[in-house]
Design a protein around this motif. Structure first.
Motif, PDB file in Angstrom:
ATOM      1  N   ASP A   1      -5.035   4.493  -6.578  1.00 48.58           N
ATOM      2  CA  ASP A   1      -5.662   5.106  -6.301  1.00 48.58           C
ATOM      3  C   ASP A   1      -5.990   5.802  -4.647  1.00 48.58           C
ATOM      4  O   ASP A   1      -5.587   6.628  -5.024  1.00 48.58           O
ATOM      5  N   SER A   2      -5.294   4.954  -3.772  1.00 50.46           N
ATOM      6  CA  SER A   2      -5.336   5.453  -2.544  1.00 50.46           C
ATOM      7  C   SER A   2      -3.852   6.620  -2.210  1.00 50.46           C
ATOM      8  O   SER A   2      -4.579   7.373  -1.273  1.00 50.46           O
ATOM      9  N   VAL A   3      -3.440   6.627  -3.167  1.00 52.43           N
ATOM     10  CA  VAL A   3      -1.708   7.220  -3.223  1.00 52.43           C
ATOM     11  C   VAL A   3      -2.175   8.431  -4.042  1.00 52.43           C
ATOM     12  O   VAL A   3      -1.388   9.167  -4.044  1.00 52.43           O
ATOM     13  N   LYS A   4      -2.735   8.491  -4.959  1.00 54.93           N
ATOM     14  CA  LYS A   4      -1.884   9.346  -6.074  1.00 54.93           C
ATOM     15  C   LYS A   4      -2.310  10.761  -5.563  1.00 54.93           C
ATOM     16  O   LYS A   4      -3.302  11.303  -5.028  1.00 54.93           O
TER      17      LYS A   4
ATOM     18  N   LEU B   1      10.746   7.182  -2.063  1.00 51.58           N
ATOM     19  CA  LEU B   1       9.247   7.777  -2.380  1.00 51.58           C
ATOM     20  C   LEU B   1       8.374   8.937  -0.770  1.00 51.58           C
ATOM     21  O   LEU B   1       8.544   7.948  -0.023  1.00 51.58           O
ATOM     22  N   GLN B   2       8.390  10.015  -2.086  1.00 49.42           N
ATOM     23  CA  GLN B   2       7.929  11.497  -0.932  1.00 49.42           C
ATOM     24  C   GLN B   2       5.978  10.603  -0.585  1.00 49.42           C
ATOM     25  O   GLN B   2       5.262  10.920  -1.534  1.00 49.42           O
ATOM     26  N   MET B   3       6.046  10.632   0.238  1.00 49.97           N
ATOM     27  CA  MET B   3       4.707  10.246   0.921  1.00 49.97           C
ATOM     28  C   MET B   3       4.323  11.669   1.993  1.00 49.97           C
ATOM     29  O   MET B   3       4.958  12.176   3.110  1.00 49.97           O
ATOM     30  N   ASN B   4       3.185  12.440   1.458  1.00 47.98           N
ATOM     31  CA  ASN B   4       2.905  13.417   1.667  1.00 47.98           C
ATOM     32  C   ASN B   4       1.068  13.127   2.418  1.00 47.98           C
ATOM     33  O   ASN B   4       0.585  12.602   2.201  1.00 47.98           O
ATOM     34  N   ASN B   5       0.980  14.360   3.674  1.00 43.95           N
ATOM     35  CA  ASN B   5      -0.479  14.077   3.901  1.00 43.95           C
ATOM     36  C   ASN B   5      -0.952  12.873   4.300  1.00 43.95           C
ATOM     37  O   ASN B   5      -1.850  12.184   3.558  1.00 43.95           O
ATOM     38  N   LEU B   6       0.097  12.380   5.456  1.00 42.24           N
ATOM     39  CA  LEU B   6      -0.129  10.950   5.085  1.00 42.24           C
ATOM     40  C   LEU B   6      -1.478  10.253   6.216  1.00 42.24           C
ATOM     41  O   LEU B   6      -1.868  11.303   6.902  1.00 42.24           O
TER      42      LEU B   6
ATOM     43  N   ALA C   1       0.290  -3.726   5.498  1.00 40.73           N
ATOM     44  CA  ALA C   1      -1.002  -3.922   6.654  1.00 40.73           C
ATOM     45  C   ALA C   1      -0.806  -5.479   7.566  1.00 40.73           C
ATOM     46  O   ALA C   1      -0.997  -6.159   7.189  1.00 40.73           O
ATOM     47  N   PRO C   2      -0.951  -4.898   9.031  1.00 42.26           N
ATOM     48  CA  PRO C   2      -0.817  -6.721   9.494  1.00 42.26           C
ATOM     49  C   PRO C   2      -2.193  -7.291   9.053  1.00 42.26           C
ATOM     50  O   PRO C   2      -3.020  -6.409   8.742  1.00 42.26           O
ATOM     51  N   GLY C   3      -2.094  -8.494   9.113  1.00 43.10           N
ATOM     52  CA  GLY C   3      -3.157  -9.362   8.699  1.00 43.10           C
ATOM     53  C   GLY C   3      -3.511  -8.630   7.500  1.00 43.10           C
ATOM     54  O   GLY C   3      -4.567  -9.788   6.517  1.00 43.10           O
ATOM     55  N   SER C   4      -2.767  -8.543   6.089  1.00 37.23           N
ATOM     56  CA  SER C   4      -2.900  -8.087   4.870  1.00 37.23           C
ATOM     57  C   SER C   4      -1.747  -8.215   4.113  1.00 37.23           C
ATOM     58  O   SER C   4      -1.088  -8.811   4.413  1.00 37.23           O
ATOM     59  N   GLN C   5      -2.446  -9.028   2.951  1.00 33.64           N
ATOM     60  CA  GLN C   5      -1.915  -9.090   1.480  1.00 33.64           C
ATOM     61  C   GLN C   5      -0.594  -7.804   1.202  1.00 33.64           C
ATOM     62  O   GLN C   5      -0.977  -6.311   1.468  1.00 33.64           O
ATOM     63  N   ARG C   6      -0.014  -8.337   0.600  1.00 33.11           N
ATOM     64  CA  ARG C   6       1.228  -6.781   0.132  1.00 33.11           C
ATOM     65  C   ARG C   6       0.225  -6.442  -1.027  1.00 33.11           C
ATOM     66  O   ARG C   6      -0.003  -7.488  -1.926  1.00 33.11           O
ATOM     67  N   ASP C   7       0.285  -5.297  -0.859  1.00 38.10           N
ATOM     68  CA  ASP C   7      -0.248  -4.690  -1.748  1.00 38.10           C
ATOM     69  C   ASP C   7       0.269  -3.465  -2.742  1.00 38.10           C
ATOM     70  O   ASP C   7       1.539  -2.717  -2.012  1.00 38.10           O
ATOM     71  N   PHE C   8       0.355  -3.357  -4.254  1.00 40.49           N
ATOM     72  CA  PHE C   8       1.400  -2.214  -4.882  1.00 40.49           C
ATOM     73  C   PHE C   8       1.186  -0.440  -4.317  1.00 40.49           C
ATOM     74  O   PHE C   8      -0.631  -0.637  -3.952  1.00 40.49           O
ATOM     75  N   VAL C   9       1.907   0.102  -4.515  1.00 38.63           N
ATOM     76  CA  VAL C   9       2.003   1.196  -4.313  1.00 38.63           C
ATOM     77  C   VAL C   9       1.845   2.461  -5.327  1.00 38.63           C
ATOM     78  O   VAL C   9       1.400   2.921  -5.910  1.00 38.63           O
ATOM     79  N   ALA C  10       2.977   1.848  -6.199  1.00 40.55           N
ATOM     80  CA  ALA C  10       3.603   2.896  -6.836  1.00 40.55           C
ATOM     81  C   ALA C  10       4.505   2.068  -7.599  1.00 40.55           C
ATOM     82  O   ALA C  10       5.180   1.492  -7.316  1.00 40.55           O
ATOM     83  N   PHE C  11       4.779   1.998  -8.686  1.00 39.65           N
ATOM     84  CA  PHE C  11       5.481   1.997  -9.348  1.00 39.65           C
ATOM     85  C   PHE C  11       6.250   3.069 -10.775  1.00 39.65           C
ATOM     86  O   PHE C  11       5.849   4.245 -11.270  1.00 39.65           O
ATOM     87  N   ILE C  12       7.791   3.195 -11.423  1.00 39.96           N
ATOM     88  CA  ILE C  12       8.097   3.684 -11.751  1.00 39.96           C
ATOM     89  C   ILE C  12       9.299   3.024 -12.722  1.00 39.96           C
ATOM     90  O   ILE C  12      10.079   2.177 -12.808  1.00 39.96           O
ATOM     91  N   THR C  13       9.016   4.241 -14.203  1.00 36.84           N
ATOM     92  CA  THR C  13      10.055   2.986 -15.393  1.00 36.84           C
ATOM     93  C   THR C  13      11.323   3.691 -15.582  1.00 36.84           C
ATOM     94  O   THR C  13      12.078   4.307 -15.147  1.00 36.84           O
ATOM     95  N   ARG C  14      11.849   2.663 -16.657  1.00 37.39           N
ATOM     96  CA  ARG C  14      13.036   3.112 -16.228  1.00 37.39           C
ATOM     97  C   ARG C  14      13.196   4.591 -16.782  1.00 37.39           C
ATOM     98  O   ARG C  14      13.785   5.131 -16.753  1.00 37.39           O
ATOM     99  N   SER C  15      12.336   4.824 -17.642  1.00 36.46           N
ATOM    100  CA  SER C  15      12.311   6.305 -19.370  1.00 36.46           C
ATOM    101  C   SER C  15      11.252   7.308 -17.186  1.00 36.46           C
ATOM    102  O   SER C  15      11.627   9.013 -18.403  1.00 36.46           O
TER     103      SER C  15
END
Length: 114
Positions: free
Chosen positions: A60-63, A79-84, A39-53
């Protein structure tokens, strides 16, 4: 490694968007793929990841609202984003992690209005 993210846009709160990230690399299927946001003025934050398997992990903010998936045949992660929510507004970046190396694509803007 080249990563091309797409699918961003402007939506109202409660809406949905689906981000895609196409990777031009032969290591896609053996890599961990992730999404981050800044976000503007913020650091880059983790959202989600998926492994090879196919194992996944979310901030937690997007679970319960976001779902990450991958199609190894298409070298693409989604990345499917619902209820934005307005606080989801950010530039979203695709990440490929392989053998302790991080690769980043150009971001795609997501704007959520209240």
């Amino acid at each position: 490694v080249q990563l091309q993210a797409s699918g961003g846009g402007s939506v109202q709160a409660g809406g949905s968007l689906r981000l895609s990230c196409a990777a031009s690399t032969s290591i896609f299927s053996v890599s961990v793929m992730g999404w981050y946001r800044q976000a503007p003025g913020s650091q880059r934050d983790f959202v989600a990841f998926i492994t090879r398997s196919g194992n996944t992990n979310y901030d937690d903010s997007v679970k319960g609202r976001f779902t990450i998936s991958r199609d190894n045949a298409k070298n693409t992660v989604y990345l499917q984003m619902n209820n934005l929510k307005p606080e989801d507004t950010a530039v979203y970046y695709c990440n490929l992690y392989y053998q302790a190396q991080n690769y980043w694509g150009l971001g795609t803007q997501v704007t959520v209005s209240s």
